[in-house]
Design a protein around this motif. Structure first.
Motif, short mmCIF file in Angstrom:
data_model
loop_
_atom_site.label_atom_id
_atom_site.label_comp_id
_atom_site.label_asym_id
_atom_site.label_seq_id
_atom_site.Cartn_x
_atom_site.Cartn_y
_atom_site.Cartn_z
N ILE A 33 0.85 -1.02 0.12
CA ILE A 33 -0.01 -0.06 -0.16
C ILE A 33 0.79 1.42 0.11
O ILE A 33 0.64 2.30 -0.68
CB ILE A 33 -0.94 -0.14 1.25
CG1 ILE A 33 -1.86 -1.28 1.05
CG2 ILE A 33 -1.64 1.12 1.27
CD1 ILE A 33 -2.75 -1.44 2.38
N VAL A 34 2.07 1.36 0.86
CA VAL A 34 2.72 2.38 0.84
C VAL A 34 3.42 2.59 -0.43
O VAL A 34 3.81 3.69 -0.96
CB VAL A 34 3.81 2.24 2.15
CG1 VAL A 34 4.96 3.32 2.12
CG2 VAL A 34 3.11 2.39 3.44
N ALA A 35 4.04 1.28 -1.02
CA ALA A 35 4.77 1.63 -2.21
C ALA A 35 3.90 2.16 -3.40
O ALA A 35 4.22 3.04 -4.20
CB ALA A 35 5.28 0.18 -2.72
N ILE A 36 2.51 1.55 -3.56
CA ILE A 36 1.75 2.07 -4.56
C ILE A 36 1.47 3.48 -4.25
O ILE A 36 1.26 4.31 -5.53
CB ILE A 36 0.37 1.23 -4.60
CG1 ILE A 36 0.77 0.00 -5.18
CG2 ILE A 36 -0.69 1.75 -5.45
CD1 ILE A 36 -0.34 -1.08 -4.70
N TYR A 37 1.10 3.93 -3.07
CA TYR A 37 0.82 5.21 -2.77
C TYR A 37 1.95 6.24 -3.22
O TYR A 37 1.89 7.28 -3.88
CB TYR A 37 0.54 5.57 -1.43
CG TYR A 37 0.45 6.88 -0.88
CD1 TYR A 37 -0.70 7.67 -0.90
CD2 TYR A 37 1.43 7.52 -0.10
CE1 TYR A 37 -0.75 8.83 -0.37
CE2 TYR A 37 1.39 8.79 0.22
CZ TYR A 37 0.34 9.48 0.11
OH TYR A 37 -0.06 11.00 0.44
#
Length: 48
Positions: free
Chosen positions: A29-33
């Motif tokens: 989730i952090v990487a995609i964000y």
């Protein structure tokens, strides 16, 4: 009565629930964000 919701809080709520269920999901989730925010920062003004 009309209910208007914005996408930000709804996405945050869903992401928070998913992180509670599967803590390893936080990395994705952090990487995609970060990728989405980076792309919007680079090309956000040039897409129109």
């Amino acid at each position: 009565m009309t209910m208007v919701t914005s996408a930000g809080p709804l996405i945050s709520l869903i992401a928070g629930i998913l992180i509670l269920i599967m803590p390893r999901l936080l990395n994705y989730i952090v990487a995609i964000y970060l990728i989405v925010i980076g792309l919007l920062g680079l090309f956000g003004g040039h897409l129109r």
